[in-house]
Design a protein around this motif. Structure first.
Motif, mmCIF file in Angstrom:
data_model
loop_
_atom_site.group_PDB
_atom_site.id
_atom_site.type_symbol
_atom_site.label_atom_id
_atom_site.label_comp_id
_atom_site.label_asym_id
_atom_site.label_seq_id
_atom_site.Cartn_x
_atom_site.Cartn_y
_atom_site.Cartn_z
ATOM 1 N N ALA A 1 0.831 -1.201 0.000
ATOM 2 C CA ALA A 1 0.000 0.000 0.000
ATOM 3 C C ALA A 1 0.867 1.252 0.000
ATOM 4 O O ALA A 1 1.849 1.352 0.740
ATOM 5 C CB ALA A 1 -0.919 0.005 1.220
ATOM 6 N N THR A 2 0.504 2.214 -0.821
ATOM 7 C CA THR A 2 1.210 3.497 -0.877
ATOM 8 C C THR A 2 0.179 4.631 -0.807
ATOM 9 O O THR A 2 -1.032 4.390 -0.800
ATOM 10 C CB THR A 2 2.019 3.629 -2.180
ATOM 11 N N GLU A 3 0.687 5.866 -0.787
ATOM 12 C CA GLU A 3 -0.175 7.055 -0.752
ATOM 13 C C GLU A 3 -1.225 6.957 0.359
ATOM 14 O O GLU A 3 -2.421 7.247 0.159
ATOM 15 C CB GLU A 3 -0.850 7.280 -2.103
ATOM 16 N N ILE A 4 -0.786 6.571 1.540
ATOM 17 C CA ILE A 4 -1.692 6.360 2.669
ATOM 18 C C ILE A 4 -2.195 7.710 3.185
ATOM 19 O O ILE A 4 -1.413 8.619 3.439
ATOM 20 C CB ILE A 4 -0.973 5.578 3.781
ATOM 21 N N ARG A 5 -3.504 7.807 3.353
ATOM 22 C CA ARG A 5 -4.123 9.082 3.715
ATOM 23 C C ARG A 5 -5.246 8.851 4.712
ATOM 24 O O ARG A 5 -6.083 7.975 4.539
ATOM 25 C CB ARG A 5 -4.667 9.753 2.444
ATOM 26 N N TYR A 6 -5.269 9.669 5.774
ATOM 27 C CA TYR A 6 -6.278 9.538 6.831
ATOM 28 C C TYR A 6 -7.624 10.076 6.365
ATOM 29 O O TYR A 6 -7.708 11.114 5.709
ATOM 30 C CB TYR A 6 -5.817 10.295 8.073
ATOM 31 N N LEU A 7 -8.709 9.368 6.733
ATOM 32 C CA LEU A 7 -10.062 9.782 6.361
ATOM 33 C C LEU A 7 -10.921 10.214 7.539
ATOM 34 O O LEU A 7 -11.653 11.195 7.465
ATOM 35 C CB LEU A 7 -10.774 8.631 5.628
ATOM 36 N N GLY A 8 -10.885 9.467 8.627
ATOM 37 C CA GLY A 8 -11.748 9.753 9.769
ATOM 38 C C GLY A 8 -11.774 8.564 10.709
ATOM 39 O O GLY A 8 -11.114 7.546 10.469
ATOM 40 N N SER A 9 -12.560 8.657 11.783
ATOM 41 C CA SER A 9 -12.565 7.586 12.781
ATOM 42 C C SER A 9 -13.973 7.318 13.290
ATOM 43 O O SER A 9 -14.889 8.129 13.111
ATOM 44 C CB SER A 9 -11.659 7.957 13.956
ATOM 45 N N GLN A 10 -14.120 6.171 13.918
ATOM 46 C CA GLN A 10 -15.399 5.780 14.506
ATOM 47 C C GLN A 10 -15.169 4.836 15.678
ATOM 48 O O GLN A 10 -14.440 3.855 15.548
ATOM 49 C CB GLN A 10 -16.264 5.048 13.473
ATOM 50 N N PRO A 11 -15.783 5.126 16.841
ATOM 51 C CA PRO A 11 -15.730 4.142 17.922
ATOM 52 C C PRO A 11 -16.451 2.872 17.497
ATOM 53 O O PRO A 11 -17.470 2.931 16.795
ATOM 54 C CB PRO A 11 -16.448 4.847 19.087
ATOM 55 N N TRP A 12 -15.923 1.752 17.894
ATOM 56 C CA TRP A 12 -16.506 0.454 17.538
ATOM 57 C C TRP A 12 -16.427 -0.415 18.796
ATOM 58 O O TRP A 12 -15.486 -1.182 18.981
ATOM 59 C CB TRP A 12 -15.732 -0.158 16.376
ATOM 60 N N SER B 1 -24.612 0.060 6.854
ATOM 61 C CA SER B 1 -24.410 1.504 6.911
ATOM 62 C C SER B 1 -23.920 1.992 8.260
ATOM 63 O O SER B 1 -23.376 3.100 8.360
ATOM 64 C CB SER B 1 -25.706 2.232 6.539
ATOM 65 N N VAL B 2 -24.075 1.192 9.319
ATOM 66 C CA VAL B 2 -23.628 1.616 10.639
ATOM 67 C C VAL B 2 -22.103 1.618 10.747
ATOM 68 O O VAL B 2 -21.536 2.246 11.638
ATOM 69 C CB VAL B 2 -24.240 0.711 11.732
ATOM 70 N N SER B 3 -21.413 0.956 9.827
ATOM 71 C CA SER B 3 -19.950 0.831 9.903
ATOM 72 C C SER B 3 -19.249 1.947 9.145
ATOM 73 O O SER B 3 -19.769 2.485 8.164
ATOM 74 C CB SER B 3 -19.509 -0.518 9.328
ATOM 75 N N ILE B 4 -18.043 2.282 9.588
ATOM 76 C CA ILE B 4 -17.236 3.273 8.879
ATOM 77 C C ILE B 4 -16.839 2.733 7.511
ATOM 78 O O ILE B 4 -16.655 3.506 6.561
ATOM 79 C CB ILE B 4 -15.992 3.677 9.696
ATOM 80 N N ALA B 5 -16.742 1.411 7.358
ATOM 81 C CA ALA B 5 -16.410 0.817 6.064
ATOM 82 C C ALA B 5 -17.434 1.229 5.005
ATOM 83 O O ALA B 5 -17.082 1.513 3.856
ATOM 84 C CB ALA B 5 -16.350 -0.702 6.183
ATOM 85 N N HIS B 6 -18.687 1.261 5.373
ATOM 86 C CA HIS B 6 -19.743 1.674 4.441
ATOM 87 C C HIS B 6 -19.551 3.122 4.017
ATOM 88 O O HIS B 6 -19.661 3.461 2.834
ATOM 89 C CB HIS B 6 -21.105 1.496 5.106
ATOM 90 N N ARG B 7 -19.255 3.985 4.982
ATOM 91 C CA ARG B 7 -19.062 5.415 4.686
ATOM 92 C C ARG B 7 -17.844 5.617 3.784
ATOM 93 O O ARG B 7 -17.837 6.471 2.898
ATOM 94 C CB ARG B 7 -18.890 6.189 5.985
ATOM 95 N N MET B 8 -16.793 4.824 3.989
ATOM 96 C CA MET B 8 -15.600 4.914 3.158
ATOM 97 C C MET B 8 -15.908 4.476 1.732
ATOM 98 O O MET B 8 -15.531 5.145 0.764
ATOM 99 C CB MET B 8 -14.492 4.043 3.764
ATOM 100 N N LEU B 9 -16.585 3.357 1.604
ATOM 101 C CA LEU B 9 -16.905 2.842 0.272
ATOM 102 C C LEU B 9 -17.841 3.778 -0.482
ATOM 103 O O LEU B 9 -17.679 3.992 -1.687
ATOM 104 C CB LEU B 9 -17.525 1.449 0.394
ATOM 105 N N LEU C 1 -9.795 3.605 12.856
ATOM 106 C CA LEU C 1 -9.156 4.765 12.238
ATOM 107 C C LEU C 1 -9.082 4.524 10.739
ATOM 108 O O LEU C 1 -8.372 3.643 10.268
ATOM 109 C CB LEU C 1 -7.763 4.963 12.833
ATOM 110 N N GLY C 2 -9.871 5.295 9.984
ATOM 111 C CA GLY C 2 -10.033 5.039 8.564
ATOM 112 C C GLY C 2 -8.962 5.685 7.701
ATOM 113 O O GLY C 2 -8.614 6.849 7.886
ATOM 114 N N PHE C 3 -8.464 4.933 6.726
ATOM 115 C CA PHE C 3 -7.441 5.408 5.794
ATOM 116 C C PHE C 3 -7.804 5.010 4.372
ATOM 117 O O PHE C 3 -8.567 4.063 4.141
ATOM 118 C CB PHE C 3 -6.068 4.814 6.141
ATOM 119 N N ALA C 4 -7.214 5.728 3.424
ATOM 120 C CA ALA C 4 -7.249 5.336 2.018
ATOM 121 C C ALA C 4 -5.816 5.078 1.576
ATOM 122 O O ALA C 4 -4.872 5.686 2.101
ATOM 123 C CB ALA C 4 -7.873 6.434 1.163
#
Length: 309
Positions: free
Chosen positions: A226-237, A294-302, A245-248
């Protein structure tokens, strides 16, 4: 059918989360000053949320959490009560109940979280995480003696060495890996329902930066760099006590995928068109592809990636 929503573009031209992760929503005041107030005043007219051992609670016909009057449990907070916060003059507490929520028709965050309003979502997320920590922190890590709840549930003190412990959060990275164009790398765990795919995730190890964790987990789970790693946001789980901690990141789709034995059952590159098609259904499902709820951060990222242009 859900309406496609195009997120704003990040300053570097990359995509953002399509909206705030649903379990990150919170409106209640939970400052330390509130926790240091007179306990009797914080309890006398408070509302109490009951949570069973599997994190389930009662949801009313209106889609709101059902709270009990604190007076039902006595004039003072029970030793097991934890303070959640205050909202518009109302103080909220939580209690673990021995009732079996499955027989009561109660629901947990995974099922009900997306339907709750901002206040209820924040209060239930805090309650589940805090009560889970108390369930697993009954003995001192230093001397082994029993610990007791203090500071209205936001700490535990050892009965032996007087050591104080605070709620623990385990950081985990979750990364949407794409090819820089119109493909995203998705994978499925063996325990998931058939055709359920999501982005890659894993826990941060001691002495490891978040970015290093992203590279290691992606490499370990599917064998790509993985390259060009970039922070997106976070969600308690709070299952039981994680912070996602969400990244792209970007990876080469020509690299052969090597799913980790026993951890990843299947990994594949999925087109933007297929993700958009799944996102456009009410349940996030098309033949061969079930997206995370939709409750997951994965959904919001996708969703953010799928409708980014």
């Amino acid at each position: 059918m859900t309406e496609a929503w195009a997120p704003p573009i990040a300053a570097d031209g990359g995509f953002l989360l399509d909206s705030a992760p649903l379990l990150s929503r919170s409106t209640a005041d939970r400052t330390e000053l509130l926790r240091e107030g007179p306990v009797a005043e914080l309890w006398s007219s408070a509302r109490v949320l009951l949570v069973d051992g599997k994190g389930r609670t009662q949801i009313g016909p209106d889609g709101r959490l059902v709270y009990e009057d604190a007076a039902v449990f006595g004039e003072q907070p029970t030793p097991r009560a934890v303070l959640l916060g205050s909202q518009q003059g109302t103080v909220y507490w939580a209690l673990r109940t021995e009732r079996d929520g499955s027989q009561e028709g109660w629901q947990d965050l995974r099922i009900a979280g997306a339907q709750l309003d901002d206040t209820d979502a924040g209060l239930l997320t805090t309650a589940v995480g805090l009560l889970n920590w108390h369930d697993h922190a009954r003995y001192c890590a230093a001397c082994g003696a029993a610990t007791n709840r203090v500071k209205v549930g936001w700490a535990r003190r050892c009965s032996g060495c007087d050591r104080e412990e605070y709620p623990r959060t385990d950081p985990a990275v979750i990364c949407l890996v794409h090819d820089g164009a119109d493909q995203v790398l998705l994978a499925r765990q063996p325990v998931w329902p058939p055709e359920r795919f999501s982005v890659l995730a894993g826990f941060v190890e001691v002495g490891e930066s978040l970015e290093a964790c992203v590279q290691r987990e992606v490499e370990e789970e599917v064998g790509v760099h993985a390259t060009e790693i970039r922070y997106l946001g976070s969600q308690p789980w709070p299952f039981p006590r994680s912070l996602m901690l969400g990244f792209a990141a970007v990876a080469d789709p020509a690299t052969p995928l090597r799913p980790a034995d026993g951890e990843i059952e299947e990994a594949r590159w999925v087109s933007r068109a297929d993700v958009q098609a799944a996102m456009s259904t009410d349940d996030g499902i098309i033949p061969g592809l079930r997206l995370p709820p939709s409750v997951s951060i994965a959904h919001r990222m996708l969703k953010g990636w799928a409708f980014w242009s």
